[in-house]
Scaffold this active site. Structure first.
Site, mmCIF file in Angstrom:
data_model
loop_
_atom_site.group_PDB
_atom_site.id
_atom_site.type_symbol
_atom_site.label_atom_id
_atom_site.label_comp_id
_atom_site.label_asym_id
_atom_site.label_seq_id
_atom_site.Cartn_x
_atom_site.Cartn_y
_atom_site.Cartn_z
ATOM 1 N N GLY A 31 9.974 14.042 -25.413
ATOM 2 C CA GLY A 31 11.252 14.395 -24.814
ATOM 3 C C GLY A 31 11.893 13.269 -24.015
ATOM 4 N N HIS A 37 14.452 7.649 -30.227
ATOM 5 C CA HIS A 37 14.064 8.929 -30.842
ATOM 6 C C HIS A 37 15.103 9.346 -31.898
ATOM 7 C CE1 HIS A 37 12.281 9.477 -26.633
ATOM 8 N NE2 HIS A 37 11.223 9.558 -27.410
ATOM 9 N N GLN A 61 -3.373 12.893 -23.277
ATOM 10 C CA GLN A 61 -3.277 11.447 -23.526
ATOM 11 C C GLN A 61 -3.023 10.663 -22.245
ATOM 12 O OE1 GLN A 61 0.193 12.057 -26.155
ATOM 13 N NE2 GLN A 61 1.090 10.265 -25.194
ATOM 14 N N LYS A 149 7.703 0.981 -32.111
ATOM 15 C CA LYS A 149 7.573 0.492 -30.735
ATOM 16 C C LYS A 149 6.145 0.760 -30.263
ATOM 17 C CE LYS A 149 8.811 1.217 -26.094
ATOM 18 N NZ LYS A 149 8.021 2.349 -25.650
ATOM 19 N N ASP A 150 5.625 1.917 -30.650
ATOM 20 C CA ASP A 150 4.220 2.254 -30.370
ATOM 21 C C ASP A 150 3.432 1.889 -31.626
ATOM 22 O OD1 ASP A 150 4.429 4.074 -27.735
ATOM 23 O OD2 ASP A 150 6.161 4.406 -29.020
ATOM 24 N N MET A 184 13.989 0.489 -25.907
ATOM 25 C CA MET A 184 14.275 1.793 -25.286
ATOM 26 C C MET A 184 12.980 2.561 -25.080
ATOM 27 S SD MET A 184 17.755 3.195 -26.864
ATOM 28 C CE MET A 184 19.237 2.217 -26.767
ATOM 29 N N SER A 185 12.896 3.235 -23.942
ATOM 30 C CA SER A 185 11.714 4.027 -23.604
ATOM 31 C C SER A 185 12.130 5.070 -22.573
ATOM 32 C CB SER A 185 10.646 3.102 -22.993
ATOM 33 O OG SER A 185 9.671 3.865 -22.324
HETATM 34 P P1 AMP Z 1 7.612 9.313 -27.067
HETATM 35 O O1 AMP Z 1 8.568 10.415 -26.740
HETATM 36 O O2 AMP Z 1 7.748 8.114 -26.165
HETATM 37 O O3 AMP Z 1 6.198 9.789 -27.236
HETATM 38 O O4 AMP Z 1 8.057 8.762 -28.486
HETATM 39 C C1 AMP Z 1 8.214 9.608 -29.584
HETATM 40 C C2 AMP Z 1 8.446 8.776 -30.825
HETATM 41 O O5 AMP Z 1 9.595 7.942 -30.636
HETATM 42 C C3 AMP Z 1 7.284 7.825 -31.116
HETATM 43 O O6 AMP Z 1 7.065 7.778 -32.522
HETATM 44 C C4 AMP Z 1 7.785 6.511 -30.583
HETATM 45 O O7 AMP Z 1 7.211 5.384 -31.225
HETATM 46 C C5 AMP Z 1 9.253 6.600 -30.909
HETATM 47 N N1 AMP Z 1 10.031 5.679 -30.060
HETATM 48 C C6 AMP Z 1 10.024 5.606 -28.703
HETATM 49 N N2 AMP Z 1 10.816 4.601 -28.282
HETATM 50 C C7 AMP Z 1 11.324 4.008 -29.403
HETATM 51 C C8 AMP Z 1 12.203 2.913 -29.646
HETATM 52 N N3 AMP Z 1 12.716 2.201 -28.645
HETATM 53 N N4 AMP Z 1 12.497 2.601 -30.922
HETATM 54 C C9 AMP Z 1 11.969 3.308 -31.957
HETATM 55 N N5 AMP Z 1 11.142 4.359 -31.799
HETATM 56 C C10 AMP Z 1 10.823 4.704 -30.550
#
Ligand code: AMP
Length: 283
Positions: A31, A37, A61, A149-150, A184-185
């Site tokens: 989220g 995302h 995690q 990114k991950d 982005m994060s």
């Molecule tokens: P998260 O909500 O951070 O667990 O991310 C959910 C999904 O979005 C994961 O597959 C991440 O690798 C992907 N994601 C997060 N940030 C980015 C980004 N800047 N660019 C591409 N994918 C992303």
């Protein structure tokens, strides 16, 4: 767009779709959605009949001193963005729905988690692989999309799908960046203006490394030293790792003479940031 909160409802929905030969694309997230995302949703939208997004901050995690309790959220905004991206179902379970009191199973891999983020976050990938397996069993997707990114997470989920013979196609989405290069994060929301400046040291390091390699430097140790000094010159930074490694096995690489992954993890004050690039050296 439907919002389903229980495993039962989600599974029933998916079984119903399978019965009518509809295909399902699935994007799992924690989220606080941003364009990274959304890019995964946009990639998935044309591939299947249905697009499912999950939003679940997975407690297993997070380590004991990590940010589980403060992880950012804005569910109304997430739902708005999801609907605009063409999501058909949002799976939005509570913690108890995914982890009942007597829960005791954990899935693990032998090698890929020993590198990079797995070294300093010992419970991280076990928690991710376990929750993703559960989400796959609940959503029953044909296709799933993970962001690069991950990068290590992407490799680990891909390996788990192969090892456990899951009938799911996995695709990777490219890293989406802010105009100034910051990947982005959701965690970028924690950064103050000064810390945001320090956070730029990650993407700038990747560029510096790329230039050094294009200029003929092949010794990974030399570049790691340069990047270490560069990142340390920014306030509040603490390097977890800077690693050149094989993009498939994640084994460290000394000489950069073939395609190599450069992966970084840096703590800016309390915010842990990661970034990476795949570099093709000029042969
Ligand atoms: P998260 O909500 O951070 O667990 O991310 C959910 C999904 O979005 C994961 O597959 C991440 O690798 C992907 N994601 C997060 N940030 C980015 C980004 N800047 N660019 C591409 N994918 C992303």
């Amino acid at each position: 767009m439907e919002i389903l909160k229980t495993k039962k409802h989600m599974q029933e929905w998916s079984v119903g779709k399978k019965k009518t030969s509809k295909t399902i694309c699935f994007v799992p997230t924690m989220g606080y959605l941003h364009q990274g995302h959304i890019s995964l949703l946009e990639k998935g939208k044309p591939l299947c009949d249905e697009l499912v997004l999950s939003i679940f901050v997975n407690p297993t995690q997070f380590g004991p001193n990590e940010d589980l309790d403060t992880y950012p959220n804005n569910i109304e905004n997430d739902l708005r963005l999801a609907e605009a991206a063409g999501v058909t179902v949002v799976f939005l379970p509570q913690k108890e729905e995914i982890y009942p009191d007597d829960f005791q199973t954990r899935i693990s891999l032998d090698f890929l988690p020993d590198h990079l983020c797995g070294k300093s976050r010992p419970v991280f990938f076990g928690g991710i692989v376990t929750v993703v397996t559960k989400l796959f069993n609940i959503v029953m997707p044909d296709v799933t999309i993970f962001g690069k990114k991950d990068y290590q997470q992407f490799l680990i989920i891909r390996q788990m799908i192969r090892d456990l013979d899951l009938n799911i196609k996995i695709l990777g989405g490219e890293i989406v960046r802010e105009p100034d290069g910051l990947a982005m994060s959701s965690r970028n929301a924690y950064l103050t203006t000064e810390q945001r400046e320090s956070a730029l040291s990650l993407s700038r390091s990747l560029k510096m490394a790329e230039q050094a390699i294009a200029g003929g430097e092949k010794n990974s140790g030399v570049i790691v030293k340069q990047l270490t000094a560069f990142i340390q010159s920014f306030s509040q930074t603490r390097i977890d790792y800077i690693c050149f490694c094989d993009p498939q096995t994640l084994e460290p690489v000394k000489f950069i003479d073939k395609q190599t992954l450069l992966s970084l993890a840096v703590q800016v004050d309390k915010t842990r940031l990661i970034d990476n690039i795949i570099i093709d050296p000029i042969q």
